[in-house]
Design a protein around this motif. Structure first.
Motif, PDB file in Angstrom:
ATOM      1  N   THR A 101      -7.815   7.310  20.428  1.00  0.00           N
ATOM      2  CA  THR A 101      -7.577   8.923  20.367  1.00  0.00           C
ATOM      3  C   THR A 101      -8.891   9.331  19.609  1.00  0.00           C
ATOM      4  O   THR A 101      -9.481   8.695  18.936  1.00  0.00           O
ATOM      5  N   MET A 102      -9.189  10.638  19.908  1.00  0.00           N
ATOM      6  CA  MET A 102     -10.297  11.357  19.230  1.00  0.00           C
ATOM      7  C   MET A 102     -10.161  12.605  19.075  1.00  0.00           C
ATOM      8  O   MET A 102      -9.911  13.355  20.145  1.00  0.00           O
ATOM      9  N   GLY A 103     -10.073  13.046  18.019  1.00  0.00           N
ATOM     10  CA  GLY A 103     -10.109  14.530  17.684  1.00  0.00           C
ATOM     11  C   GLY A 103     -11.327  15.072  17.840  1.00  0.00           C
ATOM     12  O   GLY A 103     -12.404  14.664  17.618  1.00  0.00           O
ATOM     13  N   LEU A 104     -11.242  16.454  18.225  1.00  0.00           N
ATOM     14  CA  LEU A 104     -12.556  17.196  18.515  1.00  0.00           C
ATOM     15  C   LEU A 104     -12.445  18.295  17.364  1.00  0.00           C
ATOM     16  O   LEU A 104     -13.730  19.174  17.342  1.00  0.00           O
ATOM     17  N   GLY A 105     -11.644  18.852  16.508  1.00  0.00           N
ATOM     18  CA  GLY A 105     -11.530  19.900  15.456  1.00  0.00           C
ATOM     19  C   GLY A 105     -11.542  21.082  16.304  1.00  0.00           C
ATOM     20  O   GLY A 105     -11.277  21.320  17.621  1.00  0.00           O
ATOM     21  N   ALA A 106     -11.499  22.272  15.754  1.00  0.00           N
ATOM     22  CA  ALA A 106     -11.326  23.559  16.055  1.00  0.00           C
ATOM     23  C   ALA A 106     -12.646  24.119  16.626  1.00  0.00           C
ATOM     24  O   ALA A 106     -12.604  25.062  17.612  1.00  0.00           O
ATOM     25  N   GLY A 107     -13.690  23.662  16.504  1.00  0.00           N
ATOM     26  CA  GLY A 107     -14.878  24.015  17.294  1.00  0.00           C
ATOM     27  C   GLY A 107     -15.233  23.895  18.532  1.00  0.00           C
ATOM     28  O   GLY A 107     -16.118  24.492  19.209  1.00  0.00           O
ATOM     29  N   VAL A 108     -14.458  22.977  19.273  1.00  0.00           N
ATOM     30  CA  VAL A 108     -14.299  22.881  20.740  1.00  0.00           C
ATOM     31  C   VAL A 108     -13.381  23.483  21.582  1.00  0.00           C
ATOM     32  O   VAL A 108     -12.092  23.137  21.233  1.00  0.00           O
ATOM     33  N   PRO A 109     -13.732  24.498  22.190  1.00  0.00           N
ATOM     34  CA  PRO A 109     -12.469  25.525  22.881  1.00  0.00           C
ATOM     35  C   PRO A 109     -11.674  24.433  23.790  1.00  0.00           C
ATOM     36  O   PRO A 109     -12.008  23.727  24.317  1.00  0.00           O
ATOM     37  N   ASP A 110     -10.157  24.689  24.071  1.00  0.00           N
ATOM     38  CA  ASP A 110      -9.468  24.258  24.914  1.00  0.00           C
ATOM     39  C   ASP A 110     -10.158  24.419  26.218  1.00  0.00           C
ATOM     40  O   ASP A 110     -10.542  25.645  26.433  1.00  0.00           O
ATOM     41  N   GLY A 111     -10.084  23.365  26.865  1.00  0.00           N
ATOM     42  CA  GLY A 111     -10.312  23.586  28.482  1.00  0.00           C
ATOM     43  C   GLY A 111     -11.996  23.023  28.749  1.00  0.00           C
ATOM     44  O   GLY A 111     -12.293  23.085  29.789  1.00  0.00           O
ATOM     45  N   THR A 112     -12.703  22.806  27.549  1.00  0.00           N
ATOM     46  CA  THR A 112     -13.818  22.305  27.657  1.00  0.00           C
ATOM     47  C   THR A 112     -14.233  21.092  28.363  1.00  0.00           C
ATOM     48  O   THR A 112     -13.122  19.914  27.935  1.00  0.00           O
ATOM     49  N   GLU A 113     -14.615  20.892  29.346  1.00  0.00           N
ATOM     50  CA  GLU A 113     -14.691  19.697  30.194  1.00  0.00           C
ATOM     51  C   GLU A 113     -16.057  18.614  29.796  1.00  0.00           C
ATOM     52  O   GLU A 113     -16.818  19.194  29.435  1.00  0.00           O
ATOM     53  N   PHE A 114     -15.565  17.468  29.655  1.00  0.00           N
ATOM     54  CA  PHE A 114     -16.484  16.692  29.249  1.00  0.00           C
ATOM     55  C   PHE A 114     -16.933  15.494  30.266  1.00  0.00           C
ATOM     56  O   PHE A 114     -15.914  15.050  31.053  1.00  0.00           O
ATOM     57  N   SER A 115     -18.197  15.230  30.550  1.00  0.00           N
ATOM     58  CA  SER A 115     -18.439  14.245  31.514  1.00  0.00           C
ATOM     59  C   SER A 115     -18.815  12.975  30.852  1.00  0.00           C
ATOM     60  O   SER A 115     -19.626  12.984  30.055  1.00  0.00           O
ATOM     61  N   ASP A 116     -18.383  11.838  31.642  1.00  0.00           N
ATOM     62  CA  ASP A 116     -18.859  10.622  31.022  1.00  0.00           C
ATOM     63  C   ASP A 116     -20.185  10.048  31.596  1.00  0.00           C
ATOM     64  O   ASP A 116     -20.100   9.652  32.764  1.00  0.00           O
ATOM     65  N   LEU A 117     -21.278   9.934  30.947  1.00  0.00           N
ATOM     66  CA  LEU A 117     -22.589   9.956  31.580  1.00  0.00           C
ATOM     67  C   LEU A 117     -22.806   8.453  31.791  1.00  0.00           C
ATOM     68  O   LEU A 117     -23.758   8.220  32.701  1.00  0.00           O
ATOM     69  N   LEU A 118     -22.065   7.437  31.263  1.00  0.00           N
ATOM     70  CA  LEU A 118     -22.309   6.161  31.675  1.00  0.00           C
ATOM     71  C   LEU A 118     -21.269   5.571  32.796  1.00  0.00           C
ATOM     72  O   LEU A 118     -21.527   4.767  33.009  1.00  0.00           O
ATOM     73  N   HIS A 119     -20.276   6.556  32.952  1.00  0.00           N
ATOM     74  CA  HIS A 119     -19.251   6.303  34.009  1.00  0.00           C
ATOM     75  C   HIS A 119     -18.714   7.479  34.693  1.00  0.00           C
ATOM     76  O   HIS A 119     -17.542   7.981  34.576  1.00  0.00           O
ATOM     77  N   PRO A 120     -19.766   7.895  35.476  1.00  0.00           N
ATOM     78  CA  PRO A 120     -19.583   9.160  35.911  1.00  0.00           C
ATOM     79  C   PRO A 120     -18.490   8.974  37.339  1.00  0.00           C
ATOM     80  O   PRO A 120     -18.063  10.064  37.764  1.00  0.00           O
ATOM     81  N   GLU A 121     -18.046   7.863  37.776  1.00  0.00           N
ATOM     82  CA  GLU A 121     -16.944   7.629  38.755  1.00  0.00           C
ATOM     83  C   GLU A 121     -15.645   7.385  38.155  1.00  0.00           C
ATOM     84  O   GLU A 121     -14.785   7.368  38.772  1.00  0.00           O
ATOM     85  N   GLY A 122     -15.731   7.441  36.658  1.00  0.00           N
ATOM     86  CA  GLY A 122     -14.407   6.971  36.032  1.00  0.00           C
ATOM     87  C   GLY A 122     -13.751   8.435  35.983  1.00  0.00           C
ATOM     88  O   GLY A 122     -13.784   9.484  36.587  1.00  0.00           O
ATOM     89  N   PRO A 123     -12.630   8.488  34.879  1.00  0.00           N
ATOM     90  CA  PRO A 123     -11.843   9.561  34.816  1.00  0.00           C
ATOM     91  C   PRO A 123     -12.585  10.755  34.207  1.00  0.00           C
ATOM     92  O   PRO A 123     -13.503  10.362  33.506  1.00  0.00           O
TER      93      PRO A 123
END
Length: 647
Positions: free
Chosen positions: A584-606
């Motif tokens: 698990t990984m917390g992001l704190g209050a500074g990252v708004p809900d709905g912000t999308e993250f891209s996995d730059l090492l596994h672009p084909e993954g989840p």
């Protein structure tokens, strides 16, 4: 221990511009993992918050003598107290020193030394019901408060540690460390000091294309100066070692590297010279009483005065002892308080920075040289090239003594280096987390030079028990805060360990740039390293983002951290286990809900998204909590999201 306040000079009083150097000392034996801090009033002492208290240095010889030197404002009353912290986690348990707070008045002092005694609650020396102790508990904060009433609030403030700026080019730099006397084939280990220069530096031209493919943007050369053997026993600071070439050839190489966009930093060995340096040679030939250079070194009249001993032709009147680096007789230590020695070294700096045009210095054993010398050296370098970087080799002590905006820009991060490979070998990321928390507590305002190996320590390929862990080690080096430095050949899996009588196994000739002599794992490691370097250059969160210590997540075999930049945030997740895992990984209050993250090492993954302050899978498998992030065995995820107005 109760928080009170700091008071400064009354309005209208002439305030001195200079600060007061105050050394705090206290003795206490602590358990493994514990350490002492100074806490107190004002931002500099953490405003009585144990999480922001200032860690003290422990004398390694006694294991219980703690000290800390601070610069406090003049004409101020400051309350303070010692606190023992049980670990580097911000929420670690603490033990306050018993009894009343202490009070220090800096007034017109220049330097103060305070030797205190640690007292436990209820000890005979510190009875809580003693009338004087009770009176002191009331009088100390009252005195500070009464003085503070005479002072405007703005003048009471004490500054937090100042952010140490580095040259703009170094923010995005990836350094490549080269030991030139080992990098090139057939370089003799001993300099005969005769014959013409041998232009081995020309061989670097074969690697220009290799450097560009790898992606490095700066090269740090270990000593290039004329020397007797390994480069650190300098005989002439103004000449290139004849086993490598000459100054004219180095000028050509430097211009060509600059043309490729690669900065160049040299190793400045200014703590000591070799015995063949002209100043020491004159001292040997004439004796300490007759030589004009007797004060250039630390010289004694008796053999027992210093570790080194020199006798010329058996003549008693020419014999003398001399201080040498860590007892090594071939390395006589310079007297850096001597103005002639200082000016000699300043001329060296002017020549290489100004005349030749290098981009900075890596400064050998900088932690063994007084900070005041580095202040003067920094001023000289700044006058020649304000864009030059100064990186000190530091192994022991609190780096705040030597790193600052009027001293060195950075220091070598030995503590982090050990924690990286050791935590991987032991499957114990608690050690790495401990190191990160310690670094954030002590050095959050610095950018340290991070490395996995160098010319003095076992190569990373020999250090790691599991070769697969290289991908995690190099990812941490390149994705974490700081200035990364790759030791030549580590990206190809070169091996090497120190031997009892030499370190040449760490400094073997570099493999060819065309791959003709590469071992099987070299190609994949090169591609992996170059890919990670490119990602660092391309993503501002990776080269300039702030580490978020409160969001550090770790277990024995998994660790995750976040770096935040005004336009981007990056989350790095690692699993060193032999088995797939979830974390698990917390992001704190500074990252708004709905912000999308891209996995730059596994672009084909989840894909991943921020939700309720947590990093979650956007489309988890049925029955799986979206907060459980899947990790393959021995794997790294690099998740990046755009934030801020441009997102």
């Amino acid at each position: 221990a109760a928080g009170s306040q700091v008071a400064a000079a009354p309005a209208g009083r002439q305030r001195a511009e200079r600060a007061v150097a105050v050394r705090f000392s206290v003795r206490r034996r602590v358990a493994f993992g514990e350490y002492l801090c100074v806490s107190g009033a004002g931002a500099l002492l953490g405003d009585w918050d144990p999480a922001r208290a200032l860690p003290m240095d422990c004398d390694p010889e006694t294991g219980m003598d703690w000290s800390l030197e601070l610069m406090l404002p003049p004409y101020a009353l400051t309350e303070y107290k010692y606190v023992t912290k049980q670990g580097w986690d911000p929420g670690a348990n603490v033990i306050w020193q018993a009894g009343p707070n202490s009070l220090i008045a800096t007034n017109f002092h220049v330097r103060m030394s305070i030797v205190d005694r640690w007292e436990e609650e209820g000890s005979p020396a510190c009875p809580t019901n003693h009338p004087l102790a009770e009176a002191a508990c009331l009088a100390t904060p009252a005195a500070a408060a009464a003085f503070a009433d005479q002072v405007p609030a703005a003048s009471q403030a004490q500054a937090s540690p100042e952010h140490v700026a580095i040259p703009a080019w170094a923010e995005d730099a990836v350094f490549y460390a080269i030991y030139p006397l080992g990098f090139f084939e057939q370089c003799p280990p001993v300099n005969a000091h005769d014959g013409p220069p041998v232009p081995r530096l020309e061989g670097l031209r074969r690697y220009y294309g290799y450097f560009k493919k790898l992606g490095i943007s700066a090269i740090y050369f270990s000593p290039l100066f004329e020397s007797d053997t390994h480069g650190y026993d300098t005989t002439n600071y103004l000449e290139v070692d004849r086993r490598l070439g000459d100054v004219a050839l180095f000028r050509e190489i430097l211009a060509e590297l600059h043309g490729l966009g690669i900065r160049v930093v040299l190793d400045g060995v200014f703590n000591h010279t070799g015995r063949s340096h002209p100043a020491f040679r004159d001292l040997r030939e004439k004796g300490a009483q007759r030589s004009a250079y007797s004060d250039w070194y630390h010289v004694g009249a008796r053999e027992a005065d210093y570790p080194g001993w020199c006798r010329v032709d058996g003549e008693q009147d020419k014999g003398f002892s001399y201080d040498c680096w860590e007892g090594h007789a071939p390395l006589p230590r310079l007297n850096l308080e001597n103005e002639e020695v200082q000016e000699h070294l300043f001329e060296v700096a002017r020549f290489w920075l100004g005349d030749v045009g290098i981009d900075g210095w890596r400064l050998d054993v900088a932690h063994e040289i007084a900070p005041e010398f580095w202040r003067k050296f920094r001023a000289v370098c700044r006058d020649i090239n304000p864009d030059a970087i100064l990186v000190g080799e530091m192994i022991h002590g609190n780096y705040n003594r030597w790193v600052g905006n009027d001293r060195l820009h950075s220091g070598t991060n030995y503590q982090l280096s050990k924690a990286i490979w050791s935590s991987l070998n032991d499957h114990n990321f608690f050690e790495l987390a401990h190191s990160l928390q310690r670094e954030d507590t002590l050095y959050s305002h610095m950018q340290l030079l991070n490395f996995l190996g160098n010319h003095d320590v076992t190569r990373i390929a020999s250090q790691l028990h599991d070769p697969r862990h290289y991908s995690l080690a190099i990812a941490f080096l390149l994705f974490f805060k700081g200035i990364p430095c790759v030791y030549y050949g580590d990206e190809l899996g070169m091996e090497g360990e120190p031997q009892p009588d030499h370190d040449w196994d760490l400094r073997r000739p570099m493999l060819s740039p065309d791959g003709s002599d590469w071992p099987a794992l070299a190609g994949p490691r090169f591609l992996l390293t170059s890919r990670y370097i490119a990602l660092r250059h391309a993503n501002p969160a990776l080269h300039s983002g702030e580490f978020q210590p409160a969001l550090l997540s770790y277990t024995n075999e998994q660790i995750g951290f976040m770096r935040a930049h005004p336009t981007q945030c990056a989350v790095v997740l690692m699993n060193c286990s032999d088995r797939p895992a979830q974390m698990t990984m917390g992001l704190g209050a500074g990252v708004p809900d709905g912000t999308e993250f891209s996995d730059l090492l596994h672009p084909e993954g989840p894909t991943f998204v921020a939700q309720d302050g947590q990093l979650q899978m956007e489309q988890p498998e049925e029955g799986v909590s979206p907060e459980l992030l899947p990790m393959a065995e021995c794997s790294v995820r690099l998740l990046v999201a755009s934030v801020g107005p441009a997102a």
